[in-house]
Write a protein that holds these residues in place. Structure first.
Motif, PDB file in Angstrom:
ATOM      1  N   PRO A  42      47.864  15.455  46.210  1.00 30.11           N
ATOM      2  CA  PRO A  42      46.954  14.327  46.441  1.00 30.11           C
ATOM      3  C   PRO A  42      46.868  13.330  45.292  1.00 30.11           C
ATOM      4  CG  PRO A  42      45.938  16.394  47.114  1.00 30.11           C
ATOM      5  CD  PRO A  42      47.175  16.742  46.355  1.00 30.11           C
ATOM      6  N   LEU A  43      47.334  13.724  44.095  1.00 34.55           N
ATOM      7  CA  LEU A  43      47.304  12.815  42.949  1.00 34.55           C
ATOM      8  C   LEU A  43      48.074  11.526  43.242  1.00 34.55           C
ATOM      9  CD1 LEU A  43      46.686  12.089  40.013  1.00 34.55           C
ATOM     10  CD2 LEU A  43      48.583  13.560  39.305  1.00 34.55           C
ATOM     11  N   SER A  44      49.085  11.620  44.102  1.00 31.29           N
ATOM     12  CA  SER A  44      49.911  10.443  44.408  1.00 31.29           C
ATOM     13  C   SER A  44      49.127   9.350  45.127  1.00 31.29           C
ATOM     14  CB  SER A  44      51.114  10.865  45.259  1.00 31.29           C
ATOM     15  OG  SER A  44      50.677  11.410  46.493  1.00 31.29           O
ATOM     16  N   LEU A  45      47.956   9.682  45.696  1.00 30.72           N
ATOM     17  CA  LEU A  45      47.152   8.693  46.420  1.00 30.72           C
ATOM     18  C   LEU A  45      46.288   7.842  45.486  1.00 30.72           C
ATOM     19  CD1 LEU A  45      45.824  11.058  49.257  1.00 30.72           C
ATOM     20  CD2 LEU A  45      47.703   9.412  49.446  1.00 30.72           C
ATOM     21  N   LEU A  46      45.956   8.382  44.327  1.00 32.12           N
ATOM     22  CA  LEU A  46      44.973   7.733  43.469  1.00 32.12           C
ATOM     23  C   LEU A  46      45.430   6.419  42.826  1.00 32.12           C
ATOM     24  CD1 LEU A  46      43.340  10.859  41.853  1.00 32.12           C
ATOM     25  CD2 LEU A  46      42.239   9.223  43.354  1.00 32.12           C
ATOM     26  N   PRO A  47      46.693   6.282  42.396  1.00 30.47           N
ATOM     27  CA  PRO A  47      47.097   5.004  41.790  1.00 30.47           C
ATOM     28  C   PRO A  47      46.900   3.806  42.712  1.00 30.47           C
ATOM     29  CG  PRO A  47      48.674   6.702  41.224  1.00 30.47           C
ATOM     30  CD  PRO A  47      47.740   7.312  42.230  1.00 30.47           C
ATOM     31  N   ILE A  84      40.754  10.161  50.682  1.00 30.36           N
ATOM     32  CA  ILE A  84      41.133  11.076  49.602  1.00 30.36           C
ATOM     33  C   ILE A  84      40.212  12.291  49.584  1.00 30.36           C
ATOM     34  CG2 ILE A  84      41.163  11.313  47.077  1.00 30.36           C
ATOM     35  CD1 ILE A  84      42.263   8.456  46.958  1.00 30.36           C
ATOM     36  N   PHE A  85      38.934  12.071  49.821  1.00 29.37           N
ATOM     37  CA  PHE A  85      37.963  13.172  49.862  1.00 29.37           C
ATOM     38  C   PHE A  85      38.379  14.198  50.917  1.00 29.37           C
ATOM     39  CE2 PHE A  85      34.079  15.185  51.379  1.00 29.37           C
ATOM     40  CZ  PHE A  85      33.453  15.554  50.196  1.00 29.37           C
ATOM     41  N   ARG A  86      38.716  13.718  52.113  1.00 30.61           N
ATOM     42  CA  ARG A  86      39.126  14.636  53.189  1.00 30.61           C
ATOM     43  C   ARG A  86      40.429  15.354  52.840  1.00 30.61           C
ATOM     44  NH1 ARG A  86      37.241  10.291  56.461  1.00 30.61           N
ATOM     45  NH2 ARG A  86      39.365   9.510  56.676  1.00 30.61           N
ATOM     46  N   THR A  87      41.360  14.620  52.258  1.00 31.37           N
ATOM     47  CA  THR A  87      42.650  15.215  51.874  1.00 31.37           C
ATOM     48  C   THR A  87      42.447  16.326  50.847  1.00 31.37           C
ATOM     49  OG1 THR A  87      43.822  13.145  52.292  1.00 31.37           O
ATOM     50  CG2 THR A  87      44.906  14.729  50.842  1.00 31.37           C
ATOM     51  N   LEU A 105      39.707  18.083  50.257  1.00 31.59           N
ATOM     52  CA  LEU A 105      39.026  19.234  50.862  1.00 31.59           C
ATOM     53  C   LEU A 105      40.022  20.130  51.591  1.00 31.59           C
ATOM     54  CD1 LEU A 105      35.678  17.859  52.352  1.00 31.59           C
ATOM     55  CD2 LEU A 105      35.996  19.310  50.344  1.00 31.59           C
ATOM     56  N   THR A 106      40.921  19.513  52.342  1.00 31.35           N
ATOM     57  CA  THR A 106      41.961  20.283  53.046  1.00 31.35           C
ATOM     58  C   THR A 106      42.832  21.032  52.049  1.00 31.35           C
ATOM     59  OG1 THR A 106      41.998  18.642  54.818  1.00 31.35           O
ATOM     60  CG2 THR A 106      43.910  20.090  54.633  1.00 31.35           C
ATOM     61  N   TYR A 107      43.177  20.351  50.962  1.00 31.38           N
ATOM     62  CA  TYR A 107      44.028  20.935  49.925  1.00 31.38           C
ATOM     63  C   TYR A 107      43.348  22.159  49.298  1.00 31.38           C
ATOM     64  CZ  TYR A 107      47.577  20.596  46.201  1.00 31.38           C
ATOM     65  OH  TYR A 107      48.624  20.820  45.341  1.00 31.38           O
ATOM     66  N   PRO A 145      42.051  21.693  40.242  1.00 29.28           N
ATOM     67  CA  PRO A 145      42.672  20.366  40.195  1.00 29.28           C
ATOM     68  C   PRO A 145      42.060  19.393  41.196  1.00 29.28           C
ATOM     69  CG  PRO A 145      44.347  22.086  40.174  1.00 29.28           C
ATOM     70  CD  PRO A 145      43.044  22.759  40.441  1.00 29.28           C
ATOM     71  N   SER A 146      41.722  19.894  42.382  1.00 31.74           N
ATOM     72  CA  SER A 146      41.161  19.013  43.411  1.00 31.74           C
ATOM     73  C   SER A 146      39.789  18.489  43.009  1.00 31.74           C
ATOM     74  CB  SER A 146      41.063  19.752  44.747  1.00 31.74           C
ATOM     75  OG  SER A 146      42.343  20.082  45.231  1.00 31.74           O
TER      76      SER A 146
END
Length: 229
Positions: free
Chosen positions: A121-126, A168-171, A173-175, A185-186
């Motif tokens: 999910p880190l790839s979504l933050l930039p 991102i929050f939902r992603t 949580l799933t992670y 990390p999440s």
């Protein structure tokens, strides 16, 4: 009359200098957000520490902006529109400093991410950070230009940032549910995403100040979105 004209010219010069100082603060804050995200993605702990330490420069710029506003009001005794702009500048300087604090908070989280394990999910933050930085940049342009419509447009972009945060929050949580090892990390990435969302909120606050300073009117509250749509 000549003396009054001279006073107006001096006030305009002082206000122009103040705007330039706040733009310098904005550029510093924008660069800090971008660098914090780079440190996060690349796990660059040494640069993150430097970024945290450099935040004192933004604190000093805010103090200088505050000193100039107080001096400007005391010496020039501005009225109406000019006074609104001086007060807006004082408030905006404080908000920009807080935006810098959010960048510092992100940098402090770099050491909490595992160095050798990829966190998808880190790839979504930039991309979310890019929206937040764009809002900060554009709202400070609106301040310098005294452009209420440009400020209003920044407010309208806050929904996109909120949508990004919710996604991102939902992603994340799933992670976390998929593997308990992902919880640490999440949680760190959730903290980062929340900081970016708050940066957007602060950009919106600045936009409202810019709009009021330029027009003397409060920006209308946006209509709540229909969550069922």
């Amino acid at each position: 009359m000549q003396s009054h004209g001279h006073t107006l010219k001096a006030f305009d010069q002082d206000l122009g200098d103040l705007r330039a100082l706040i733009m310098t603060m904005g550029s510093f804050a924008e660069a800090a957000i971008e660098e914090a995200m780079r440190c996060l993605v690349e796990r660059d702990e040494a640069a993150a520490v430097q970024l945290v330490e450099a935040d004192v420069q933004l604190d000093e710029l805010e103090a200088e902006a505050e000193r100039r506003v107080v001096e400007l009001i005391a010496l020039r005794a501005p009225m109406a529109d000019d006074l609104r702009e001086a007060i807006a500048a004082l408030k905006i300087a404080g908000v920009v400093e807080r935006i810098g604090d959010y960048a510092k908070n992100i940098a402090r989280r770099v050491r909490r991410l595992p160095k050798k394990r990829h966190v998808e999910p880190l790839s979504l933050l930039p991309e979310m950070a890019k929206i937040a930085v764009g809002m900060v940049h554009d709202v400070l342009d609106a301040f310098v230009e005294r452009n209420p419509e440009k400020a209003k447009a920044v407010c309208q972009r806050d929904d996109a940032l909120d949508d990004f945060y919710e996604s991102i929050f939902r992603t994340l949580l799933t992670y976390m549910v998929e593997n308990p090892q992902n919880i640490g990390p999440s949680t760190t990435l959730l903290f980062v995403a929340k900081n970016l969302e708050r940066i957007g909120d602060h950009a919106t606050n600045i936009a409202e100040m810019v709009y009021f300073a330029a027009t003397g009117e409060r920006l209308a509250e946006p209509q709540p979105r229909d969550e069922g749509a």
